[in-house]
Design an enzyme around this catalytic site. Structure first.
Site, PDB file in Angstrom:
ATOM      1  N   HIS A   1      48.346  30.290  81.979  1.00 30.69           N
ATOM      2  CA  HIS A   1      47.262  29.115  82.633  1.00 30.69           C
ATOM      3  C   HIS A   1      48.085  27.943  82.620  1.00 30.69           C
ATOM      4  O   HIS A   1      48.255  27.142  83.853  1.00 30.69           O
ATOM      5  CB  HIS A   1      45.830  29.087  82.161  1.00 30.69           C
ATOM      6  CG  HIS A   1      45.245  28.205  82.689  1.00 30.69           C
ATOM      7  ND1 HIS A   1      45.265  26.645  82.434  1.00 30.69           N
ATOM      8  CD2 HIS A   1      44.107  28.134  83.612  1.00 30.69           C
ATOM      9  CE1 HIS A   1      44.401  26.209  83.230  1.00 30.69           C
ATOM     10  NE2 HIS A   1      43.611  26.883  83.967  1.00 30.69           N
TER      11      HIS A   1
ATOM     12  N   GLU B   1      55.166  22.863  83.617  1.00 30.50           N
ATOM     13  CA  GLU B   1      55.975  23.454  84.329  1.00 30.50           C
ATOM     14  C   GLU B   1      56.853  24.641  83.426  1.00 30.50           C
ATOM     15  O   GLU B   1      56.685  24.424  82.251  1.00 30.50           O
ATOM     16  CB  GLU B   1      56.968  22.452  84.987  1.00 30.50           C
ATOM     17  CG  GLU B   1      56.379  21.553  85.992  1.00 30.50           C
ATOM     18  CD  GLU B   1      56.192  22.121  87.236  1.00 30.50           C
ATOM     19  OE1 GLU B   1      56.941  23.212  87.656  1.00 30.50           O
ATOM     20  OE2 GLU B   1      55.071  21.865  87.956  1.00 30.50           O
TER      21      GLU B   1
ATOM     22  N   LEU C   1      43.308  36.923  79.508  1.00 29.26           N
ATOM     23  CA  LEU C   1      42.383  37.793  78.695  1.00 29.26           C
ATOM     24  C   LEU C   1      41.407  38.382  79.840  1.00 29.26           C
ATOM     25  O   LEU C   1      41.353  39.842  79.723  1.00 29.26           O
ATOM     26  CB  LEU C   1      41.809  37.355  77.539  1.00 29.26           C
ATOM     27  CG  LEU C   1      41.193  38.308  76.686  1.00 29.26           C
ATOM     28  CD1 LEU C   1      41.992  39.559  76.007  1.00 29.26           C
ATOM     29  CD2 LEU C   1      40.318  37.624  75.465  1.00 29.26           C
ATOM     30  N   ALA C   2      40.830  37.766  80.639  1.00 24.71           N
ATOM     31  CA  ALA C   2      39.788  38.370  81.496  1.00 24.71           C
ATOM     32  C   ALA C   2      40.201  38.178  83.145  1.00 24.71           C
ATOM     33  O   ALA C   2      41.101  37.293  83.241  1.00 24.71           O
ATOM     34  CB  ALA C   2      38.591  37.695  81.272  1.00 24.71           C
TER      35      ALA C   2
ATOM     36  N   GLY D   1      39.670  36.548  86.019  1.00 28.52           N
ATOM     37  CA  GLY D   1      38.728  35.648  86.482  1.00 28.52           C
ATOM     38  C   GLY D   1      39.407  35.018  87.967  1.00 28.52           C
ATOM     39  O   GLY D   1      40.283  35.834  88.429  1.00 28.52           O
TER      40      GLY D   1
ATOM     41  N   HIS E   1      42.161  32.979  88.663  1.00 24.89           N
ATOM     42  CA  HIS E   1      43.544  32.962  88.728  1.00 24.89           C
ATOM     43  C   HIS E   1      44.081  34.453  88.626  1.00 24.89           C
ATOM     44  O   HIS E   1      45.096  34.581  89.721  1.00 24.89           O
ATOM     45  CB  HIS E   1      43.891  32.356  87.360  1.00 24.89           C
ATOM     46  CG  HIS E   1      43.872  30.859  87.315  1.00 24.89           C
ATOM     47  ND1 HIS E   1      43.915  30.000  88.346  1.00 24.89           N
ATOM     48  CD2 HIS E   1      43.389  30.101  86.364  1.00 24.89           C
ATOM     49  CE1 HIS E   1      43.654  28.785  88.233  1.00 24.89           C
ATOM     50  NE2 HIS E   1      43.381  28.795  86.786  1.00 24.89           N
TER      51      HIS E   1
END
Length: 118
Positions: A9, A47, A72-73, A75, A77
């Site tokens: 992320h 970056e 982990l999940a 979502g 993204h």
């Protein structure tokens, strides 16, 4: 040549981003005698971006580029943002192979890893 891009992320906290860099460096060390280029990337707040990192892999002549979502999940993204970025590159570079790997939560053995660390 192949590339493996580990995309996380990204965080405002440098220490969080540094954890990803450290993990990627450890992976590189265990794969240093292969034809696999290993990169890290971030989606937000840090970056290099996934866009920049995919371009770096292309510039290193990688013909197969695997993207591992360090999430982990599944979502937004994992389900939308990363596939959308890959789709743009597939259109621009149809001769290259882009593979979206399962995110961490879908990796084989995740449940055993959690139990073994508890």
């Amino acid at each position: 040549m192949e590339a493996l891009i580990i995309v996380a992320h990204g965080s405002k906290m440098k220490s969080s981003n540094d954890e990803i860099v450290t993990i990627v460096e450890k992976i590189k060390e265990t794969n240093e005698n292969t034809n696999l280029h290993i990169f890290h990337a971030f989606l937000e707040l840090s970056e290099p971006s996934l866009f920049i990192t995919i371009n770096n892999a292309i510039n290193k002549n990688c013909k197969k580029i695997k993207i591992f979502p360090y999430f982990l999940a599944a979502g937004k993204h994992v389900l939308e943002d990363i596939p959308c970025e890959i789709k743009k590159f597939k259109k621009q570079y149809p001769e290259l192979e882009f593979i979206l790997l399962p995110h961490i939560g879908l990796c084989n053995g995740i449940e055993k890893m959690i139990i073994s660390n508890s």
